[in-house]
Design an enzyme around this catalytic site. Structure first.
Site, PDB file in Angstrom:
ATOM      1  N   LYS A 198      18.554 -27.051  -9.333  1.00  0.00           N
ATOM      2  CA  LYS A 198      18.014 -27.317 -10.675  1.00  0.00           C
ATOM      3  C   LYS A 198      17.601 -25.986 -11.273  1.00  0.00           C
ATOM      4  O   LYS A 198      17.088 -25.116 -10.559  1.00  0.00           O
ATOM      5  CB  LYS A 198      16.813 -28.263 -10.604  1.00  0.00           C
ATOM      6  CG  LYS A 198      16.125 -28.454 -11.956  1.00  0.00           C
ATOM      7  CD  LYS A 198      15.083 -29.551 -11.943  1.00  0.00           C
ATOM      8  CE  LYS A 198      13.712 -29.118 -11.495  1.00  0.00           C
ATOM      9  NZ  LYS A 198      13.137 -27.999 -12.272  1.00  0.00           N
ATOM     10  N   GLU A 241      15.934 -24.226 -15.168  1.00  0.00           N
ATOM     11  CA  GLU A 241      15.277 -24.554 -16.426  1.00  0.00           C
ATOM     12  C   GLU A 241      15.968 -23.871 -17.602  1.00  0.00           C
ATOM     13  O   GLU A 241      16.370 -22.704 -17.487  1.00  0.00           O
ATOM     14  CB  GLU A 241      13.804 -24.094 -16.378  1.00  0.00           C
ATOM     15  CG  GLU A 241      13.007 -24.758 -15.279  1.00  0.00           C
ATOM     16  CD  GLU A 241      11.539 -24.315 -15.256  1.00  0.00           C
ATOM     17  OE1 GLU A 241      11.112 -23.513 -16.126  1.00  0.00           O
ATOM     18  OE2 GLU A 241      10.811 -24.766 -14.350  1.00  0.00           O
ATOM     19  N   SER A 266       7.263 -26.148  -8.084  1.00  0.00           N
ATOM     20  CA  SER A 266       5.854 -26.569  -8.148  1.00  0.00           C
ATOM     21  C   SER A 266       5.172 -26.342  -6.798  1.00  0.00           C
ATOM     22  O   SER A 266       3.946 -26.356  -6.707  1.00  0.00           O
ATOM     23  CB  SER A 266       5.747 -28.049  -8.536  1.00  0.00           C
ATOM     24  OG  SER A 266       6.578 -28.844  -7.712  1.00  0.00           O
ATOM     25  N   GLU A 291      10.818 -32.912 -19.339  1.00  0.00           N
ATOM     26  CA  GLU A 291       9.402 -32.819 -18.959  1.00  0.00           C
ATOM     27  C   GLU A 291       8.517 -32.717 -20.185  1.00  0.00           C
ATOM     28  O   GLU A 291       8.726 -31.859 -21.069  1.00  0.00           O
ATOM     29  CB  GLU A 291       9.195 -31.586 -18.052  1.00  0.00           C
ATOM     30  CG  GLU A 291       7.731 -31.407 -17.643  1.00  0.00           C
ATOM     31  CD  GLU A 291       7.528 -30.520 -16.430  1.00  0.00           C
ATOM     32  OE1 GLU A 291       8.517 -30.101 -15.793  1.00  0.00           O
ATOM     33  OE2 GLU A 291       6.352 -30.253 -16.113  1.00  0.00           O
TER      34      GLU A 291
HETATM   35  O1  KIV Z   1       8.955 -27.925  -9.826  1.00  0.00           O
HETATM   36  C1  KIV Z   1       8.923 -29.156  -9.970  1.00  0.00           C
HETATM   37  O2  KIV Z   1       8.311 -29.890  -9.194  1.00  0.00           O
HETATM   38  C2  KIV Z   1       9.643 -29.730 -11.092  1.00  0.00           C
HETATM   39  C3  KIV Z   1       9.442 -31.171 -11.398  1.00  0.00           C
HETATM   40  C4  KIV Z   1       8.070 -31.470 -11.791  1.00  0.00           C
HETATM   41  C5  KIV Z   1      10.425 -31.675 -12.360  1.00  0.00           C
HETATM   42  O3  KIV Z   1      10.370 -29.031 -11.739  1.00  0.00           O
END
Ligand code: KIV
Length: 276
Positions: free
Chosen positions: A114, A116, A46, A183
């Site tokens: 992390k 997706e 993000s 999400e």
């Molecule tokens: O990129 C991000 O900030 C995220 C969160 C909103 C979970 O993936």
């Protein structure tokens, strides 16, 4: 305070203690959030929107993410640092996914990554976990799929979509993910998924039935107004405070009121005399 690890996540789930996660993208914010006791700092892609001004997260590169993850890691004494794998850093092959995931650990000092997806990233997750890198999953409105979804839309509302999400959450758990971000899915579905897993779910726009919550820090502080999703709760309204401070500074610079004598350094008059 003790350092937060993947075991803390699992213990919190067992003890029904909610997990606190916020995004962070730089050293000074990471230090503040760490001092506030936030347990996990997510260097989310993000940052493409909040830090770099893109419309979505798709243009974010590995170099962008490594740069920001290094900064966050320097500020995190206790919090666990999770780095988001950007679009196309794990899509081509298992080998490339492992190599890129490893960069976050070796170069940036992250504790976990992390990524997706569900069924479509099964072998990627297996390969990364086989390399001893902890993986946080991410299901529901996965922003890197914005074009495939046709926009930022709530996911899991139909029976087919909801069943798929439940199956994917169970798959991620069986692959060894230590947590899953959910999400923008209906609250009751997130609660159902959370109740069926032994690993924690971290919700964003997924209701209070999740085992923890994450928000984008600029949203929480009221600093980013390009998008304002329904699930955001601003805990501060920094935008007018920052604008007013910048205006006050500009006005004092123009008038000559800043800097004052107390903001300046002295030189011995005898040295000064020799300069003329
Ligand atoms: O990129 C991000 O900030 C995220 C969160 C909103 C979970 O993936």
């Amino acid at each position: 305070m003790t350092k937060i690890t993947t075991s803390t996540f699992l213990n919190h789930k067992m003890n029904h203690e909610k997990i606190t996660v916020l995004t962070a993208y730089d050293y000074s914010m990471a230090s503040l959030l760490d001092e506030a006791g936030i347990e996990c700092l997510l260097v989310g892609d993000s940052l493409g929107m909040t830090m770099l001004g893109y419309e979505d997260t798709l243009a974010v590169t590995m170099e962008d993410m490594i740069h920001h993850t290094k900064a966050v890691k320097r500020g995190a004494k206790f919090a666990m640092v999770v780095a988001d794998m950007p679009f196309m850093s794990y899509h081509v092959s298992d080998e490339e996914a492992v190599r890129n995931a490893a960069r976050f650990i070796k170069e940036a000092g992250a504790h976990a990554i992390k990524l997706e997806g569900g069924f479509n990233v099964k072998t990627r997750i297996e390969a990364i976990i086989a390399a001893q890198i902890p993986v946080m999953g991410h299901l529901g409105l996965t922003p890197q799929s914005v074009n495939a979804f046709g926009g930022f839309k709530v996911q899991g509302k139909s029976k087919v979509q909801a069943k798929k999400l439940i199956e994917e959450a169970k798959l991620l758990e069986s692959l060894g993910c230590f947590a899953i971000v959910l999400e923008c899915i209906p609250a009751k579905l997130a609660q159902l998924i959370s109740s069926q897993l032994s690993i924690p779910t971290i919700g964003i726009g997924a209701g209070s039935g999740c085992d923890g919550q994450v928000l984008v820090i600029q949203d929480l502080l009221g600093m980013y107004s390009d998008l304002s999703p329904k699930f955001v709760k601003p805990y501060a309204n920094l935008k007018p405070i920052i604008i007013d401070a910048a205006k006050a500074y500009a006005s004092e610079v123009k008038s000559g009121d800043f800097p004052e004598e107390k903001h300046t350094f002295k030189i011995d008059e005898s040295v000064l005399d020799k300069l003329y």
